[in-house]
Scaffold this motif. Structure first.
Motif, PDB file in Angstrom:
ATOM      1  N   ALA A 200      79.019 100.921 123.943  1.00  0.00           N
ATOM      2  CA  ALA A 200      78.809 102.259 123.388  1.00  0.00           C
ATOM      3  C   ALA A 200      77.370 102.711 123.624  1.00  0.00           C
ATOM      4  CB  ALA A 200      79.132 102.257 121.897  1.00  0.00           C
ATOM      5  N   ASN A 201      76.408 101.793 123.530  1.00  0.00           N
ATOM      6  CA  ASN A 201      75.019 102.138 123.822  1.00  0.00           C
ATOM      7  C   ASN A 201      74.833 102.523 125.284  1.00  0.00           C
ATOM      8  OD1 ASN A 201      73.272 102.085 121.531  1.00  0.00           O
ATOM      9  ND2 ASN A 201      73.633  99.885 121.349  1.00  0.00           N
ATOM     10  N   ARG A 202      75.556 101.858 126.177  1.00  0.00           N
ATOM     11  CA  ARG A 202      75.455 102.201 127.596  1.00  0.00           C
ATOM     12  C   ARG A 202      76.000 103.610 127.845  1.00  0.00           C
ATOM     13  NH1 ARG A 202      78.553 101.739 132.380  1.00  0.00           N
ATOM     14  NH2 ARG A 202      80.371 101.000 131.212  1.00  0.00           N
ATOM     15  N   PHE A 203      77.141 103.923 127.241  1.00  0.00           N
ATOM     16  CA  PHE A 203      77.683 105.271 127.394  1.00  0.00           C
ATOM     17  C   PHE A 203      76.789 106.311 126.721  1.00  0.00           C
ATOM     18  CE2 PHE A 203      82.029 103.142 127.733  1.00  0.00           C
ATOM     19  CZ  PHE A 203      82.068 103.276 129.113  1.00  0.00           C
ATOM     20  N   LYS A 204      76.169 105.924 125.623  1.00  0.00           N
ATOM     21  CA  LYS A 204      75.270 106.856 124.935  1.00  0.00           C
ATOM     22  C   LYS A 204      74.102 107.242 125.819  1.00  0.00           C
ATOM     23  CE  LYS A 204      72.392 107.278 120.780  1.00  0.00           C
ATOM     24  NZ  LYS A 204      71.912 106.590 119.551  1.00  0.00           N
ATOM     25  N   ALA A 205      73.607 106.287 126.600  1.00  0.00           N
ATOM     26  CA  ALA A 205      72.490 106.581 127.499  1.00  0.00           C
ATOM     27  C   ALA A 205      72.915 107.507 128.643  1.00  0.00           C
ATOM     28  CB  ALA A 205      71.926 105.277 128.057  1.00  0.00           C
ATOM     29  N   ILE A 206      74.172 107.454 129.032  1.00  0.00           N
ATOM     30  CA  ILE A 206      74.649 108.281 130.156  1.00  0.00           C
ATOM     31  C   ILE A 206      75.148 109.635 129.666  1.00  0.00           C
ATOM     32  CG2 ILE A 206      76.313 108.414 132.045  1.00  0.00           C
ATOM     33  CD1 ILE A 206      76.323 105.340 132.099  1.00  0.00           C
TER      34      ILE A 206
ATOM     35  N   GLU B 173      81.784 116.202 133.950  1.00  0.00           N
ATOM     36  CA  GLU B 173      82.732 115.306 133.298  1.00  0.00           C
ATOM     37  C   GLU B 173      82.495 115.363 131.792  1.00  0.00           C
ATOM     38  OE1 GLU B 173      83.958 110.539 133.195  1.00  0.00           O
ATOM     39  OE2 GLU B 173      81.974 111.202 133.880  1.00  0.00           O
ATOM     40  N   ARG B 174      83.599 115.351 131.021  1.00  0.00           N
ATOM     41  CA  ARG B 174      83.517 115.336 129.562  1.00  0.00           C
ATOM     42  C   ARG B 174      83.998 113.993 129.050  1.00  0.00           C
ATOM     43  NH1 ARG B 174      87.236 118.896 128.371  1.00  0.00           N
ATOM     44  NH2 ARG B 174      88.761 117.378 127.652  1.00  0.00           N
ATOM     45  N   GLY B 175      83.244 113.378 128.137  1.00  0.00           N
ATOM     46  CA  GLY B 175      83.584 112.057 127.632  1.00  0.00           C
ATOM     47  C   GLY B 175      84.746 112.073 126.648  1.00  0.00           C
ATOM     48  N   ALA B 176      85.172 110.890 126.241  1.00  0.00           N
ATOM     49  CA  ALA B 176      86.283 110.739 125.301  1.00  0.00           C
ATOM     50  C   ALA B 176      85.886 111.221 123.912  1.00  0.00           C
ATOM     51  CB  ALA B 176      86.743 109.287 125.247  1.00  0.00           C
ATOM     52  N   THR B 177      86.899 111.597 123.122  1.00  0.00           N
ATOM     53  CA  THR B 177      86.673 112.165 121.797  1.00  0.00           C
ATOM     54  C   THR B 177      87.555 111.480 120.765  1.00  0.00           C
ATOM     55  OG1 THR B 177      86.128 114.333 122.728  1.00  0.00           O
ATOM     56  CG2 THR B 177      86.778 114.277 120.407  1.00  0.00           C
TER      57      THR B 177
ATOM     58  N   ARG C  42      96.001 114.502 103.802  1.00  0.00           N
ATOM     59  CA  ARG C  42      96.067 113.377 104.742  1.00  0.00           C
ATOM     60  C   ARG C  42      95.170 113.651 105.949  1.00  0.00           C
ATOM     61  NH1 ARG C  42     102.327 113.295 106.003  1.00  0.00           N
ATOM     62  NH2 ARG C  42     101.630 115.380 106.657  1.00  0.00           N
ATOM     63  N   VAL C  43      94.790 112.587 106.639  1.00  0.00           N
ATOM     64  CA  VAL C  43      93.895 112.719 107.784  1.00  0.00           C
ATOM     65  C   VAL C  43      94.613 112.234 109.037  1.00  0.00           C
ATOM     66  CG1 VAL C  43      91.680 112.076 108.793  1.00  0.00           C
ATOM     67  CG2 VAL C  43      91.868 112.403 106.325  1.00  0.00           C
ATOM     68  N   HIS C  44      94.722 113.093 110.021  1.00  0.00           N
ATOM     69  CA  HIS C  44      95.322 112.754 111.317  1.00  0.00           C
ATOM     70  C   HIS C  44      94.195 112.364 112.271  1.00  0.00           C
ATOM     71  CE1 HIS C  44      99.309 114.681 110.334  1.00  0.00           C
ATOM     72  NE2 HIS C  44      98.519 115.246 109.428  1.00  0.00           N
ATOM     73  N   VAL C  45      94.341 111.214 112.887  1.00  0.00           N
ATOM     74  CA  VAL C  45      93.309 110.693 113.784  1.00  0.00           C
ATOM     75  C   VAL C  45      93.831 110.777 115.215  1.00  0.00           C
ATOM     76  CG1 VAL C  45      91.760 108.779 114.283  1.00  0.00           C
ATOM     77  CG2 VAL C  45      92.606 109.114 111.945  1.00  0.00           C
ATOM     78  N   PHE C  46      93.099 111.459 116.083  1.00  0.00           N
ATOM     79  CA  PHE C  46      93.489 111.660 117.480  1.00  0.00           C
ATOM     80  C   PHE C  46      92.412 111.102 118.405  1.00  0.00           C
ATOM     81  CE2 PHE C  46      95.613 115.076 115.177  1.00  0.00           C
ATOM     82  CZ  PHE C  46      96.920 114.980 115.650  1.00  0.00           C
ATOM     83  N   LEU C  47      92.864 110.678 119.572  1.00  0.00           N
ATOM     84  CA  LEU C  47      91.966 110.152 120.594  1.00  0.00           C
ATOM     85  C   LEU C  47      92.210 110.949 121.876  1.00  0.00           C
ATOM     86  CD1 LEU C  47      89.862 107.892 120.988  1.00  0.00           C
ATOM     87  CD2 LEU C  47      91.707 106.411 121.767  1.00  0.00           C
ATOM     88  N   TYR C  48      91.141 111.552 122.415  1.00  0.00           N
ATOM     89  CA  TYR C  48      91.232 112.361 123.628  1.00  0.00           C
ATOM     90  C   TYR C  48      90.514 111.638 124.770  1.00  0.00           C
ATOM     91  CZ  TYR C  48      92.593 116.129 120.443  1.00  0.00           C
ATOM     92  OH  TYR C  48      93.230 116.888 119.490  1.00  0.00           O
ATOM     93  N   PRO C  49      91.069 111.683 125.975  1.00  0.00           N
ATOM     94  CA  PRO C  49      90.464 110.937 127.077  1.00  0.00           C
ATOM     95  C   PRO C  49      89.265 111.657 127.678  1.00  0.00           C
ATOM     96  CG  PRO C  49      92.386 112.116 127.858  1.00  0.00           C
ATOM     97  CD  PRO C  49      92.314 112.364 126.374  1.00  0.00           C
ATOM     98  N   ALA C  50      88.511 110.915 128.483  1.00  0.00           N
ATOM     99  CA  ALA C  50      87.469 111.519 129.298  1.00  0.00           C
ATOM    100  C   ALA C  50      88.129 112.262 130.455  1.00  0.00           C
ATOM    101  CB  ALA C  50      86.520 110.445 129.816  1.00  0.00           C
TER     102      ALA C  50
ATOM    103  N   CYS D 242      86.816 107.195 131.879  1.00  0.00           N
ATOM    104  CA  CYS D 242      85.643 107.897 132.407  1.00  0.00           C
ATOM    105  C   CYS D 242      85.260 107.355 133.776  1.00  0.00           C
ATOM    106  CB  CYS D 242      84.464 107.793 131.432  1.00  0.00           C
ATOM    107  SG  CYS D 242      83.622 106.203 131.448  1.00  0.00           S
ATOM    108  N   LEU D 243      84.414 108.090 134.483  1.00  0.00           N
ATOM    109  CA  LEU D 243      84.009 107.700 135.834  1.00  0.00           C
ATOM    110  C   LEU D 243      83.072 106.502 135.832  1.00  0.00           C
ATOM    111  CD1 LEU D 243      83.372 111.238 137.405  1.00  0.00           C
ATOM    112  CD2 LEU D 243      85.435 109.820 137.539  1.00  0.00           C
ATOM    113  N   GLU D 244      82.312 106.321 134.789  1.00  0.00           N
ATOM    114  CA  GLU D 244      81.352 105.232 134.722  1.00  0.00           C
ATOM    115  C   GLU D 244      81.897 104.014 133.969  1.00  0.00           C
ATOM    116  OE1 GLU D 244      78.772 105.548 136.476  1.00  0.00           O
ATOM    117  OE2 GLU D 244      78.953 107.701 136.854  1.00  0.00           O
ATOM    118  N   GLY D 245      83.180 104.023 133.663  1.00  0.00           N
ATOM    119  CA  GLY D 245      83.760 102.925 132.897  1.00  0.00           C
ATOM    120  C   GLY D 245      83.902 101.652 133.713  1.00  0.00           C
TER     121      GLY D 245
END
Length: 291
Positions: free
Chosen positions: A37-43, A90-94, A104-112, A156-159
């Motif tokens: 996560a730190n590596r992606f944070k830097a990019i 490019e947009r990162g994952a969300t 209630r809370v719905h949790v979603f994951l969006y791709p890069a 993501c492209l840098e994954g």
């Protein structure tokens, strides 16, 4: 609606607001303890936005995402044939948390997503949290953040996804509901389970019930006794007459076949030519020539 139900709902609203207030520090701590996560944070940079990325005005929403960045450029030409340079981004994952009317809370994951690449799914529904207070637990939030990083690695492209990351994302796609082309689809495992249950309750169950009925009938019922009565005299006489008629017909057919064979033999035999008999009339006398 009773006051007790209204009070429970309001408590869930309050728990979600408390979660929004502490979300920034919680995800910052989770990122610092995760090397990838730190590596992606830097990019890409890591953003935690209570209220959503559109100005933070939505009190029902929290978005945690890796930001957008340009990764390439492309030269284009406009209508006047003048060259122009376009930056490809490019947009990162969300990771998104959305509260509904019940609290209630719905949790979603969006791709890069990049200019030319995206997964089949638009989003994965990770979970519906019945009590937002559970989000304050470190294990729940840590698990969701690990899923965000694994999904980022795989899309993501840098994954640089590890085997564990690939297995994690494969399990998410198999066990959770997915949004494809704006439509929410049931999980693959639930679809397969329904097909198996449908087969069991149609083909399998019907065959099992039929076998059980046959086994029960053959086990608990006495065997049927078939009584054979004596054949009437008229029936025996008619059968004997039919047998004699058949024998006479066979004999006649054999005689006709022999006659046809004799005729065929005579027709195939060669013809015999007889010699001509001598004539009984005396030969004619020749006229005498005059002296």
């Amino acid at each position: 609606m009773t006051s007790s139900t209204l009070g429970a709902r309001q408590l869930r609203y309050k728990a979600f607001q408390e979660f929004l207030s502490s979300a920034t520090e919680s995800f910052k701590s989770l990122c610092n303890n995760n090397p990838e996560a730190n590596r992606f944070k830097a990019i890409y940079s890591l953003c935690t936005c209570p209220g959503g990325r559109q100005g933070g005005k939505n009190a029902r929403q929290l978005e945690v995402f890796f930001g957008a960045r340009p990764f390439d450029s492309q030269e284009n030409f406009d209508s006047t044939a003048r060259p122009s340079l376009k930056l490809l981004s490019e947009r990162g994952a969300t990771l998104e948390f959305v509260r509904d009317d019940l609290g209630r809370v719905h949790v979603f994951l969006y791709p890069a997503v990049s200019e030319g690449m995206k997964p089949i799914e638009d989003a994965i529904e990770l979970k519906i949290v019945g009590d937002p207070a559970d989000l304050a637990k470190g294990t729940v939030l840590s698990r969701h953040f690990r899923w965000l990083v694994a999904y980022m690695q795989c899309t993501c492209l840098e994954g640089a996804p590890t085997f564990r990351d690939r297995i994690t994302v494969a399990k998410l796609r198999l066990l959770h509901r997915r949004s494809v082309d704006g439509r929410m689809w049931d999980s693959r495992i639930s679809v397969a389970a329904r097909e198996v249950i449908k087969w069991v309750f149609t083909v399998g169950l019907s065959g099992t019930l039929l076998a059980a009925i046959q086994w029960t009938a053959s086990t608990h019922r006495p065997m049927a006794v078939v009584e054979v009565s004596a054949e009437p005299t008229d029936t025996r006489q008619q059968r004997a007459d039919l047998i004699r008629l058949g024998e006479k017909t066979t004999e006649r057919l054999e005689a006709v076949e022999r006659s046809l064979g004799d005729i065929r033999t005579r027709l195939d035999a060669p013809l015999v030519t007889q010699p001509a008999l001598p004539s009984s009339r005396p030969p004619a006398k020749k006229n005498a020539t005059a002296n």
